[in-house]
Design a protein around this motif. Structure first.
Motif, PDB file in Angstrom:
ATOM      1  N   ILE A  99       0.840  -1.204   0.000  1.00 49.07           N
ATOM      2  CA  ILE A  99       0.000   0.000   0.000  1.00 49.07           C
ATOM      3  C   ILE A  99       0.867   1.244   0.000  1.00 49.07           C
ATOM      4  O   ILE A  99       0.590   2.210  -0.720  1.00 49.07           O
ATOM      5  N   SER A 100       1.938   1.238   0.783  1.00 50.02           N
ATOM      6  CA  SER A 100       2.844   2.381   0.831  1.00 50.02           C
ATOM      7  C   SER A 100       3.483   2.621  -0.534  1.00 50.02           C
ATOM      8  O   SER A 100       3.543   3.761  -1.008  1.00 50.02           O
ATOM      9  N   THR A 123       2.278   1.709  -3.406  1.00 51.62           N
ATOM     10  CA  THR A 123       1.226   2.133  -4.319  1.00 51.62           C
ATOM     11  C   THR A 123       0.917   3.609  -4.122  1.00 51.62           C
ATOM     12  O   THR A 123       0.715   4.340  -5.096  1.00 51.62           O
ATOM     13  N   CYS A 124       0.892   4.065  -2.875  1.00 51.81           N
ATOM     14  CA  CYS A 124       0.639   5.479  -2.600  1.00 51.81           C
ATOM     15  C   CYS A 124       1.742   6.352  -3.180  1.00 51.81           C
ATOM     16  O   CYS A 124       1.469   7.408  -3.750  1.00 51.81           O
ATOM     17  N   GLN A 125       2.987   5.906  -3.048  1.00 53.38           N
ATOM     18  CA  GLN A 125       4.103   6.666  -3.608  1.00 53.38           C
ATOM     19  C   GLN A 125       4.002   6.714  -5.134  1.00 53.38           C
ATOM     20  O   GLN A 125       4.222   7.762  -5.743  1.00 53.38           O
ATOM     21  N   ARG A 173       1.271   6.418  -6.898  1.00 54.50           N
ATOM     22  CA  ARG A 173       0.114   7.245  -7.239  1.00 54.50           C
ATOM     23  C   ARG A 173       0.457   8.728  -7.129  1.00 54.50           C
ATOM     24  O   ARG A 173       0.054   9.534  -7.972  1.00 54.50           O
TER      25      ARG A 173
END
Length: 78
Positions: free
Chosen positions: A47-48, A50-52, A54
């Motif tokens: 998730i981390s 993916t957030c970066q 994004r």
């Protein structure tokens, strides 16, 4: 005396079997909890990442919109 020994041995066997079963189940639950922790840790890392990704994609998109806007302004001025 023989009957008492047999009943005691039977009761001891049952109690011993229950204790062994509880220990085995406890160890199994501990292993499952550890594996679950590892999976949750991997999920958090994913998730981390993916957030970066994004955030960087959004930054590039905003830059592209700005560039397209500047090109449109330059095209109108020619």
């Amino acid at each position: 005396m023989g009957a008492e020994f047999t009943v005691g041995a039977l009761a001891g066997g049952i109690v011993g079997g229950l204790l062994v079963g509880l220990v085995v189940v406890g160890i199994g639950l501990a292993i499952d909890a550890f594996e679950g922790y590892e999976l949750r840790d991997e999920l958090r890392k994913g998730i981390s990442q993916t957030c970066q990704l994004r955030a960087s994609t959004k930054f590039v998109l905003d830059k592209s919109k700005t560039c397209c806007g500047l090109l449109a302004i330059c095209e109108n001025n020619l």
